[in-house]
Design an enzyme around this catalytic site. Structure first.
Site, mmCIF file in Angstrom:
data_model
loop_
_atom_site.group_PDB
_atom_site.id
_atom_site.type_symbol
_atom_site.label_atom_id
_atom_site.label_comp_id
_atom_site.label_asym_id
_atom_site.label_seq_id
_atom_site.Cartn_x
_atom_site.Cartn_y
_atom_site.Cartn_z
ATOM 1 N N ASN A 1 -7.671 2.389 -12.077
ATOM 2 C CA ASN A 1 -6.586 1.490 -11.658
ATOM 3 C C ASN A 1 -5.258 2.088 -12.098
ATOM 4 O O ASN A 1 -5.194 2.869 -13.050
ATOM 5 C CB ASN A 1 -6.783 0.133 -12.348
ATOM 6 C CG ASN A 1 -5.701 -0.869 -11.983
ATOM 7 O OD1 ASN A 1 -5.327 -1.009 -10.823
ATOM 8 N ND2 ASN A 1 -5.180 -1.576 -12.977
ATOM 9 N N ASP B 1 -6.829 -4.790 -16.983
ATOM 10 C CA ASP B 1 -5.938 -3.775 -17.563
ATOM 11 C C ASP B 1 -6.408 -3.291 -18.932
ATOM 12 O O ASP B 1 -5.610 -3.140 -19.853
ATOM 13 C CB ASP B 1 -4.504 -4.338 -17.701
ATOM 14 C CG ASP B 1 -3.971 -4.837 -16.379
ATOM 15 O OD1 ASP B 1 -4.286 -4.223 -15.344
ATOM 16 O OD2 ASP B 1 -3.240 -5.843 -16.386
ATOM 17 N N GLU C 1 4.734 6.384 -9.912
ATOM 18 C CA GLU C 1 3.354 6.206 -9.426
ATOM 19 C C GLU C 1 3.049 7.196 -8.301
ATOM 20 O O GLU C 1 2.006 7.855 -8.307
ATOM 21 C CB GLU C 1 3.158 4.769 -8.939
ATOM 22 C CG GLU C 1 3.247 3.756 -10.054
ATOM 23 C CD GLU C 1 2.953 2.332 -9.617
ATOM 24 O OE1 GLU C 1 2.464 1.557 -10.441
ATOM 25 O OE2 GLU C 1 3.224 1.979 -8.448
ATOM 26 N N GLY D 1 0.787 -1.224 0.000
ATOM 27 C CA GLY D 1 0.000 0.000 0.000
ATOM 28 C C GLY D 1 0.822 1.278 0.000
ATOM 29 O O GLY D 1 0.397 2.281 0.574
ATOM 30 N N SER D 2 1.971 1.280 -0.700
ATOM 31 C CA SER D 2 2.737 2.540 -0.738
ATOM 32 C C SER D 2 1.968 3.594 -1.543
ATOM 33 O O SER D 2 1.989 4.776 -1.198
ATOM 34 C CB SER D 2 4.150 2.327 -1.296
ATOM 35 O OG SER D 2 4.123 2.054 -2.664
ATOM 36 N N ASN D 3 1.261 3.165 -2.588
ATOM 37 C CA ASN D 3 0.441 4.132 -3.337
ATOM 38 C C ASN D 3 -0.726 4.609 -2.484
ATOM 39 O O ASN D 3 -1.038 5.809 -2.479
ATOM 40 C CB ASN D 3 -0.069 3.496 -4.631
ATOM 41 C CG ASN D 3 0.965 3.532 -5.726
ATOM 42 O OD1 ASN D 3 1.243 4.590 -6.291
ATOM 43 N ND2 ASN D 3 1.574 2.390 -6.011
ATOM 44 N N LEU E 1 -5.401 -6.856 -6.649
ATOM 45 C CA LEU E 1 -5.103 -7.878 -7.645
ATOM 46 C C LEU E 1 -6.284 -8.749 -8.064
ATOM 47 O O LEU E 1 -6.151 -9.596 -8.927
ATOM 48 C CB LEU E 1 -3.929 -8.754 -7.161
ATOM 49 C CG LEU E 1 -2.642 -7.957 -6.891
ATOM 50 C CD1 LEU E 1 -1.510 -8.876 -6.480
ATOM 51 C CD2 LEU E 1 -2.234 -7.115 -8.101
ATOM 52 N N HIS F 1 -1.447 0.745 -13.361
ATOM 53 C CA HIS F 1 -0.716 -0.448 -13.808
ATOM 54 C C HIS F 1 0.746 -0.068 -14.013
ATOM 55 O O HIS F 1 1.033 0.981 -14.601
ATOM 56 C CB HIS F 1 -1.334 -0.977 -15.106
ATOM 57 C CG HIS F 1 -0.714 -2.258 -15.543
ATOM 58 N ND1 HIS F 1 -1.013 -3.464 -14.941
ATOM 59 C CD2 HIS F 1 0.213 -2.530 -16.482
ATOM 60 C CE1 HIS F 1 -0.298 -4.418 -15.499
ATOM 61 N NE2 HIS F 1 0.461 -3.883 -16.444
#
Ligand code: GAR
Length: 193
Positions: free
Chosen positions: A99, A142, A171, A9-11, A82, A101
């Site tokens: 999303n 995707d 990101e 969960g860094s984003n 995922l 990617h």
């Protein structure tokens, strides 16, 4: 918004930080399919409610639509989530699920293409560039319309880990800002309709 994540969960953390004091946008829920996901600790630290989802209910039940609606969610951000998003959820949130990617779609996307598998494939193909794609979510992996892309070089001595670190930086730099622009555009559209 709700942020869906399956991993560290860094984003998600960057998104939480970006909107902490925001006057119009709030991260109201962190959703995960994994009880051990680091993102759940990050949510607790930030005081954001969490929802742990279970396969049967997500894919063959109500896809948690009533729970999301009850939490006041009107936008969904996938950040390292995922599982495929079921049709029921897409129908409930048309053009309101996005999303990120870790590659330049349509290349290096699809089932099984996530995390380091993507970077391994990019390096094996001796690509000179990779990057990130932020896109709307539809019923295929995707696949939905692209909202934003940014690229970075792939260096001759890159490993999947060094490339992943460069991609993560991209990101973190772009995802929160792109989400903000998109949401503020929607707020303006709603005010005018
Ligand atoms: C991110 O690099 C994201 O692009 C990727 O998972 C990582 C999650 O990192 N998503 C996919 O591969 C989806 N197909 P994080 O948990 O540190 O945010």
């Amino acid at each position: 918004m709700a942020v869906f994540a399956s991993g560290t969960g860094s984003n998600a953390q960057k998104i939480i930080d970006h909107f902490k004091e925001h006057p119009q946008v709030r991260v109201a829920l962190i959703v995960s399919n994994k009880s051990t996901a680091g993102v759940l600790d990050k949510a607790r630290e930030a005081g954001i409610p969490t929802l742990l989802i279970e396969k049967e209910a997500f894919f063959r039940g109500n896809a948690y639509v009533p729970a999301l609606q009850a939490a006041g969610i009107d936008f969904i951000v996938l950040a390292g989530f995922l599982w495929k998003v079921p049709a029921e959820l897409i129908k409930a949130y048309p053009a309101r699920i996005i999303n990120i990617h870790p590659a330049l779609l349509p290349s290096y996307g699809g089932k099984g293409m996530y995390g380091n598998f993507v970077h391994e494939a990019v390096i094996a193909a001796r690509e000179s560039h990779s990057g990130i794609t932020i896109h709307y979510v539809d019923e295929q992996y995707d696949h939905g319309a692209t909202i934003f892309q940014a690229s970075c070089p792939v260096l001759p001595d890159d490993t999947p880990e060094t490339l992943a670190a460069r991609i993560h930086q991209l990101e973190h730099q772009h995802y929160p800002k792109v989400i903000e622009e998109l949401l503020l555009t929607q707020v303006v559209k709603n005010q005018n309709s």
